[in-house]
Write a protein that holds these residues in place. Structure first.
Motif, mmCIF file in Angstrom:
data_model
loop_
_atom_site.group_PDB
_atom_site.id
_atom_site.type_symbol
_atom_site.label_atom_id
_atom_site.label_comp_id
_atom_site.label_asym_id
_atom_site.label_seq_id
_atom_site.Cartn_x
_atom_site.Cartn_y
_atom_site.Cartn_z
ATOM 1 N N GLU A 181 7.083 -5.680 -20.809
ATOM 2 C CA GLU A 181 5.731 -6.123 -20.450
ATOM 3 C C GLU A 181 5.819 -7.464 -19.716
ATOM 4 O OE1 GLU A 181 2.248 -5.581 -20.648
ATOM 5 O OE2 GLU A 181 2.956 -3.531 -20.801
ATOM 6 N N PRO A 182 4.948 -7.699 -18.754
ATOM 7 C CA PRO A 182 4.900 -9.034 -18.147
ATOM 8 C C PRO A 182 4.596 -10.084 -19.215
ATOM 9 C CG PRO A 182 3.411 -7.496 -17.003
ATOM 10 C CD PRO A 182 3.930 -6.784 -18.210
ATOM 11 N N ALA A 183 5.009 -11.320 -18.961
ATOM 12 C CA ALA A 183 4.805 -12.391 -19.955
ATOM 13 C C ALA A 183 3.335 -12.491 -20.358
ATOM 14 C CB ALA A 183 5.302 -13.721 -19.398
ATOM 15 N N ASP A 184 2.447 -12.356 -19.392
ATOM 16 C CA ASP A 184 1.015 -12.313 -19.704
ATOM 17 C C ASP A 184 0.590 -10.859 -19.719
ATOM 18 O OD1 ASP A 184 0.260 -14.989 -20.003
ATOM 19 O OD2 ASP A 184 0.317 -15.268 -17.824
ATOM 20 N N SER A 185 0.406 -10.308 -20.906
ATOM 21 C CA SER A 185 0.111 -8.887 -21.003
ATOM 22 C C SER A 185 -1.309 -8.659 -21.507
ATOM 23 C CB SER A 185 1.097 -8.235 -21.978
ATOM 24 O OG SER A 185 0.620 -6.963 -22.362
ATOM 25 N N PRO A 186 -2.005 -7.698 -20.916
ATOM 26 C CA PRO A 186 -3.350 -7.383 -21.422
ATOM 27 C C PRO A 186 -3.296 -6.772 -22.819
ATOM 28 C CG PRO A 186 -2.663 -5.779 -19.775
ATOM 29 C CD PRO A 186 -1.611 -6.844 -19.790
ATOM 30 N N PHE A 187 -2.088 -6.402 -23.269
ATOM 31 C CA PHE A 187 -1.967 -5.861 -24.619
ATOM 32 C C PHE A 187 -1.636 -6.968 -25.624
ATOM 33 C CE2 PHE A 187 -0.443 -2.348 -21.766
ATOM 34 C CZ PHE A 187 -1.622 -1.622 -21.827
ATOM 35 N N GLY A 188 -1.568 -8.196 -25.152
ATOM 36 C CA GLY A 188 -1.242 -9.306 -26.042
ATOM 37 C C GLY A 188 -2.480 -10.089 -26.457
ATOM 38 N N GLU A 189 -2.248 -11.174 -27.203
ATOM 39 C CA GLU A 189 -3.356 -11.939 -27.774
ATOM 40 C C GLU A 189 -4.190 -12.663 -26.715
ATOM 41 O OE1 GLU A 189 -1.877 -14.644 -30.727
ATOM 42 O OE2 GLU A 189 -1.278 -12.967 -32.024
ATOM 43 N N ALA A 190 -3.522 -13.116 -25.663
ATOM 44 C CA ALA A 190 -4.224 -13.928 -24.665
ATOM 45 C C ALA A 190 -5.348 -13.160 -23.989
ATOM 46 C CB ALA A 190 -3.236 -14.427 -23.611
ATOM 47 N N SER A 191 -5.304 -11.839 -24.095
ATOM 48 C CA SER A 191 -6.309 -11.046 -23.388
ATOM 49 C C SER A 191 -7.703 -11.203 -24.004
ATOM 50 C CB SER A 191 -5.913 -9.574 -23.369
ATOM 51 O OG SER A 191 -6.019 -9.035 -24.652
ATOM 52 N N ALA A 192 -7.786 -11.720 -25.218
ATOM 53 C CA ALA A 192 -9.118 -11.933 -25.818
ATOM 54 C C ALA A 192 -9.902 -12.951 -24.990
ATOM 55 C CB ALA A 192 -8.968 -12.395 -27.264
ATOM 56 N N ALA A 193 -9.250 -14.046 -24.633
ATOM 57 C CA ALA A 193 -9.928 -15.075 -23.839
ATOM 58 C C ALA A 193 -9.894 -14.761 -22.344
ATOM 59 C CB ALA A 193 -9.284 -16.434 -24.096
ATOM 60 N N PHE A 194 -8.855 -14.040 -21.929
ATOM 61 C CA PHE A 194 -8.686 -13.759 -20.500
ATOM 62 C C PHE A 194 -8.495 -12.254 -20.298
ATOM 63 C CE2 PHE A 194 -7.005 -18.052 -21.348
ATOM 64 C CZ PHE A 194 -7.911 -18.777 -20.587
ATOM 65 N N PRO A 195 -9.579 -11.509 -20.276
ATOM 66 C CA PRO A 195 -9.462 -10.053 -20.323
ATOM 67 C C PRO A 195 -9.099 -9.370 -18.996
ATOM 68 C CG PRO A 195 -11.770 -10.708 -20.307
ATOM 69 C CD PRO A 195 -10.972 -11.970 -20.351
ATOM 70 N N LEU A 196 -9.124 -10.094 -17.904
ATOM 71 C CA LEU A 196 -8.878 -9.444 -16.615
ATOM 72 C C LEU A 196 -7.431 -9.658 -16.157
ATOM 73 C CD1 LEU A 196 -12.189 -10.588 -14.890
ATOM 74 C CD2 LEU A 196 -11.620 -8.238 -15.595
ATOM 75 N N VAL A 197 -6.799 -8.595 -15.669
ATOM 76 C CA VAL A 197 -5.450 -8.717 -15.112
ATOM 77 C C VAL A 197 -5.588 -9.152 -13.661
ATOM 78 C CG1 VAL A 197 -3.324 -7.504 -14.539
ATOM 79 C CG2 VAL A 197 -4.518 -6.979 -16.670
ATOM 80 N N MET A 198 -4.799 -10.149 -13.282
ATOM 81 C CA MET A 198 -5.002 -10.815 -11.989
ATOM 82 C C MET A 198 -3.762 -10.685 -11.111
ATOM 83 S SD MET A 198 -5.596 -14.912 -11.685
ATOM 84 C CE MET A 198 -3.902 -15.379 -12.029
ATOM 85 N N THR A 199 -3.976 -10.260 -9.873
ATOM 86 C CA THR A 199 -2.862 -10.225 -8.933
ATOM 87 C C THR A 199 -3.310 -10.808 -7.596
ATOM 88 O OG1 THR A 199 -1.097 -8.851 -7.995
ATOM 89 C CG2 THR A 199 -3.273 -7.857 -8.096
ATOM 90 N N THR A 200 -2.394 -10.851 -6.639
ATOM 91 C CA THR A 200 -2.728 -11.361 -5.308
ATOM 92 C C THR A 200 -2.131 -10.447 -4.255
ATOM 93 O OG1 THR A 200 -0.771 -12.719 -4.915
ATOM 94 C CG2 THR A 200 -2.579 -13.775 -6.044
ATOM 95 N N ALA A 201 -2.500 -10.675 -3.029
ATOM 96 C CA ALA A 201 -1.958 -9.910 -1.909
ATOM 97 C C ALA A 201 -2.171 -10.714 -0.635
ATOM 98 C CB ALA A 201 -2.670 -8.564 -1.803
ATOM 99 N N LYS A 202 -1.487 -10.265 0.403
ATOM 100 C CA LYS A 202 -1.641 -10.936 1.687
ATOM 101 C C LYS A 202 -2.802 -10.338 2.473
ATOM 102 C CE LYS A 202 3.230 -11.942 1.512
ATOM 103 N NZ LYS A 202 2.984 -12.332 0.132
ATOM 104 N N LEU A 203 -3.352 -11.158 3.331
ATOM 105 C CA LEU A 203 -4.409 -10.704 4.228
ATOM 106 C C LEU A 203 -3.797 -10.516 5.608
ATOM 107 C CD1 LEU A 203 -7.171 -13.181 3.060
ATOM 108 C CD2 LEU A 203 -7.127 -10.713 2.671
ATOM 109 N N ARG A 204 -4.287 -9.503 6.315
ATOM 110 C CA ARG A 204 -3.730 -9.231 7.639
ATOM 111 C C ARG A 204 -3.866 -10.432 8.571
ATOM 112 N NH1 ARG A 204 -6.451 -4.388 10.109
ATOM 113 N NH2 ARG A 204 -4.917 -3.324 8.826
ATOM 114 N N HIS A 205 -4.944 -11.163 8.443
ATOM 115 C CA HIS A 205 -5.255 -12.192 9.429
ATOM 116 C C HIS A 205 -4.742 -13.582 9.074
ATOM 117 C CE1 HIS A 205 -8.557 -10.999 6.789
ATOM 118 N NE2 HIS A 205 -8.730 -12.276 6.607
#
Ligand code: MGD
Ligand code: MGD
Ligand code: SF4
Ligand code: MO
Length: 808
Positions: free
Chosen positions: A661-685
């Motif tokens: 599991e990633p260090a920050d897992s939605p199945f772990g305790e931290a998900s109570a305060a931070f329920p959304l899984v967050m990622t990023t990506a590049k923009l074409r422009h």
């Protein structure tokens, strides 16, 4: 064709333009990895356009960034004179004073020589911007050469959050990097955490052509980005869960016999026996009764009749005995020391490693449908061996990047597509001398790389360091103090985790010089800033482009279209001048850049004069050799593809691919305060922290945004366009909400790279160090990274999003 891409037409050829002051000069766009062949149009000494050049192997089209070339050149925010800080780093006003190049380089040399004399060259670190997203690729060889000649084993080039997995972790499995997808012959193309529609135009066009010719396309991406929209299979994985998907697909392929058994037997270490006691591969010399004729170091496999057979290093298991080894099996081996040890084949162990990843479990972990796991396996099987794949930033920026790469690589090994037509192929490159000066840095200096104590298998083995290790050395003197930094455009505050820590460390340096085009938040913490010119203002030698055999064979000396603006100069010029002042001239052809370029070019048999006479480039045609490993073996310790890696085992890492599991897992305790899984990506422009200052690009994204599912927004009282606070355990920023109904409602993606000062038609700049700014880096900690690669978790964070009042 997307409206953001311009295709070449005959009318683009302006070389015959009647107006004498308008010239069309062949070149290539240096802005990103695609390096699209181009025409640089100059009028009255000004660059007015960049257009596609269909005669060039990568020149069929041009993206919006390439077309914005004049805006990037004539950007009013460019730094055009060397700058000296006159006030302390804590001061809001740096008191920049313009100085001459002579004074600037003299001060830099003096500071670096002092630190080197007092603390050794390792106390000076170097940083380099990405060659995939900046034109620093033109000159990167010289910057690396400078670090090597100076004696520093500490170079931060961001490989751990960009390409280490595909280019180096991949070596653990295949003995080489991911190589080039042979799109033209592929029957199935897998884009795994890679979105070439927005990030690699030439390849995107090649994939489109392959699709037209019947190739299937699979996209593994949490976003419905690029080819995902019309892919044959789109797997909307939870960020950071890719390893589970790969193991699940491998399980299906093994269970159904949907893999190339002969290839796996002959070219991978699948049939070799693993000792049950210490996990090492069994060697013939360890047996009480070695097979007849076996060498002591030979590996051991099992024949169908239960006999042990020897396998020398390299491919083809039967080692001349004519007996084929079995894939799955186990045996009690009688050892020379009298013990009996249970041994199993690698294949049997690999099956066990995949066994838990049933379609149902994978679906639960990856947030996809169980049937999609089988669909992936089926597509790979049906197209094998003409399966190509590329995995890039999407699978890299996680704390489990190494194991994810291993899982994907071993899955792809099952297809038998390695180096096959339509697979991933090492095309024959145009020959060139490596001028990066690896030979100039001795073993003793290499051993001082600050990253080696973290992992000897990771980037540190090549003298590369992560920003986390760099800040530890500066702030905590671990393992020793780094006192000075020479930066060529790497924008740590925006593109690496934890801007605050970066700022603290940079401010704590005794001396820092930055060579960049603009005063980024990182450059703004330097003592001296050196003005670099854009690629259209400088010559660049490229031996070999990427993406196809034709591209790999292309050699080009791109001319400067216009003179450098102000006092700005190319990185190469800076390096050669600085080298002279550091007393390193002997390693830089006495300061003669032309001589250096001629050295690089020598193996091609071409001269600089010939290339100058052919500014559009020349081909050094070479045939593609497929299936090279049949003759050569693989460059791994066993000479085979390593489903099981003794190298990882020796370094205390799992020898078989594993999903963590990633260090920050939605199945772990931290998900109570931070329920959304967050990622990023590049923009074409935009590229990373660049390009927002160009009005034609900025209009695509006037303000920084977080993209979330409408349901997730509604549940939080957020309307489209609202200002919101994105908060993680590490920090907070302010963004605008944009709806993306194709996302899983539990996943959001956040734009990164925002800091730019205001433009005429956009809001004020975004303070990279404030909650009121929009710097993604503030949201991510650098305290937990991948144990081998050091990858920072830029793509598997947990967050919460709160509405802000519009005036807030
Ligand atoms: N959140 C998040 N962070 C990321 C990523 C992500 O996807 N999400 N992606 C990561 C990846 S893949 C990478 S490679 C890194 C990139 O990280 P960086 O290499 O820092 O990327 P940039 O911001 O594009 O460029 C840095 C600086 O180089 C300068 N520059 C441009 N051209 C030249 C040149 O020719 N010479 C010199 N000396 N300087 C030049 C630019 O002006 C800019 O200030 O970011 C990483 N960070
Ligand atoms: N326009 C533009 N082009 C660029 C650059 C740029 O900054 N801008 N930078 C250049 C550089 S340095 C690089 S490294 C390349 C990168 O090229 P890509 O790897 O194509 O770029 P990204 O958009 O960073 O990531 C690819 C995809 O990964 C997805 N993703 C996010 N998290 C995950 C995950 O956990 N798993 C999976 N499977 N996918 C995930 C994203 O949604 C995204 O669509 O682009 C190069 N080209
Ligand atoms: S894809 Fe990259 S190289 Fe091609 S035009 Fe766009 S920015 Fe330039
Ligand atoms: Mo990158």
């Amino acid at each position: 064709m997307n409206h953001n891409v311009m295709l070449a037409t005959m009318s683009d050829d302006l070389s015959t333009d009647s107006s004498a002051s308008r010239r069309s000069i062949p070149g290539f766009c240096g802005l990103c990895k695609s390096r699209c062949g181009s025409r640089m149009v100059v009028e009255d000494g000004r660059l007015v356009a960049q257009l596609p050049d269909p005669a060039h192997p990568t020149g069929r089209a041009q993206c919006v960034k390439g077309r914005a070339a004049p805006e990037l050149v004539y950007d009013p925010q460019r730094v055009l004179r060397p700058l000296l800080r006159t006030r302390p780093k804590g001061d809001a006003d740096p008191g920049w004073r313009e100085i001459s190049w002579d004074e600037a380089l003299g001060r830099v040399a003096q500071a670096l020589l002092r630190v080197r004399a007092e603390s050794g060259p390792e106390a000076v670190a170097f940083a380099i911007a990405t060659p995939s997203g900046t034109p620093i690729a033109d000159d990167i060889r010289w910057i690396e050469r400078l670090a090597n000649a100076f004696g520093s084993p500490n170079v931060a080039n961001g490989t751990e959050i960009c390409n280490w997995h595909k280019d180096f972790t991949h070596q653990l499995t295949f003995g080489r990097g991911i190589a080039t997808p042979d799109f033209a012959h592929s029957r199935c193309i897998v884009l795994w955490g890679h979105n070439p529609r927005d990030t690699w135009l030439a390849n995107s066009l090649a994939i489109r052509a392959a699709r037209k010719a019947g190739a299937k396309v699979v996209v593994v991406d949490p976003r419905k980005a690029g080819f995902a929209a019309d892919a044959d299979l789109w797997l909307r994985v939870r960020p950071g869960s890719d390893g589970a998907l790969a193991l699940g697909a491998a399980r299906v392929m093994l269970a159904r016999g949907w893999f190339d058994a002969a290839f796996v037997r002959d070219f991978s270490n699948a049939p070799l026996l693993v000792r049950g006691d210490d996990g090492r591969l069994l060697r013939a010399g360890e047996l009480a009764a070695p097979p007849a004729g076996a060498g002591a170091d030979d590996f051991v496999a099992l024949a169908a009749d239960g006999r042990l057979i020897a396998c020398g290093r390299g491919v083809r298991g039967s080692a001349g005995s004519g007996v084929e080894p079995v894939l799955a099996g186990s045996v009690d081996a009688h050892l020379a020391d009298g013990r009996v040890v249970r041994c199993e084949t690698v294949f049997a162990r690999f099956e066990q490693a995949c066994a838990d990843y049933t379609p149902e479990r994978v679906a639960a972990l990856c947030w996809i449908e169980p049937a999609q796991v089988e669909a992936l396996a089926r597509l790979l099987h049906e197209a094998g061996p003409a399966v190509s794949y590329y995995c890039w930033a999407g699978v890299c920026q996680h704390t489990n990047a190494t194991q994810t790469d291993r899982a994907i690589a071993t899955l792809m090994a099952l297809t038998g597509s390695f180096d096959a037509p339509g697979g991933n192929v090492a095309f024959t490159p145009a020959p060139a001398n490596d001028a990066s000066g690896k030979d100039l840095l001795g073993a003793a200096q290499r051993a001082r790389c600050i990253g080696l104590e973290r992992s000897r298998l990771g980037p540190a083995r090549l003298g590369l360091i992560g920003s986390d290790a760099l800040w530890d050395a500066i702030l905590e003197e671990r393992p020793y103090p780094i006192r000075a930094l020479v930066g060529f455009g790497r924008d740590f505050l925006l593109n690496h985790a934890d801007a605050e820590r970066a700022a603290e460390a940079l401010a704590a340096l005794e001396f820092c010089v930055y060579a960049d085009l603009t005063l980024t938040p990182t450059a703004a913490l330097a003592d001296i800033v050196l003005p670099i010119c854009t690629p259209w203002e400088r010559e660049a030698l490229r031996v070999g482009f990427e993406g196809s055999q034709a591209a790999e064979s292309w050699v080009q000396l791109r001319p400067a279209a216009i003179a450098p603006l102000g006092d700005s100069r190319a990185d190469a010029w800076v390096v050669f001048e600085l080298a002279q002042r550091l007393g390193l001239g002997e390693h830089f052809w006495g300061g003669d850049l032309e001589a250096g370029l001629a050295h690089v070019l020598a193996p091609t048999g071409l001269t600089l004069e010939t290339l100058r006479a052919h500014p559009g480039g020349l081909a050094i045609p070479a045939p593609t050799r497929y299936r090279k490993q049949v003759e050569e073996g693989f460059r791994t310790p066993s000479g085979r593809i390593e489903l099981y890696s003794e190298t990882l085992l020796e370094h205390g890492e799992p020898p078989l691919p594993r999903f963590d599991e990633p260090a920050d897992s939605p199945f772990g305790e931290a998900s109570a305060a931070f329920p959304l899984v967050m990622t990023t990506a590049k923009l074409r422009h935009f590229r990373h922290g660049q390009d927002r200052q160009a009005p034609s690009l900025r209009r695509h994204s006037p303000e920084p945004s977080v993209h979330l599912h409408p349901d997730a927004a509604r549940a939080r009282g957020i309307a489209e366009g609202d200002p919101v606070r994105v908060r993680t355990a590490n920090g907070a920023i302010r963004m605008h909400a944009r709806f993306d109904a194709a996302l899983d409602a539990r996943v959001v993606w956040v734009e990164y790279g925002w800091w730019q000062p205001g433009t005429a038609d956009a809001a004020d700049g975004y303070d990279a160090r404030s909650e009121e700014g929009a710097n993604y880096s503030r949201l991510v900690s650098d305290r937990r990274v991948d144990p081998v690669a050091g990858s920072q978790p830029l793509r598997s964070g947990l967050c919460e999003i709160e509405p802000l009042s519009s005036s807030g």
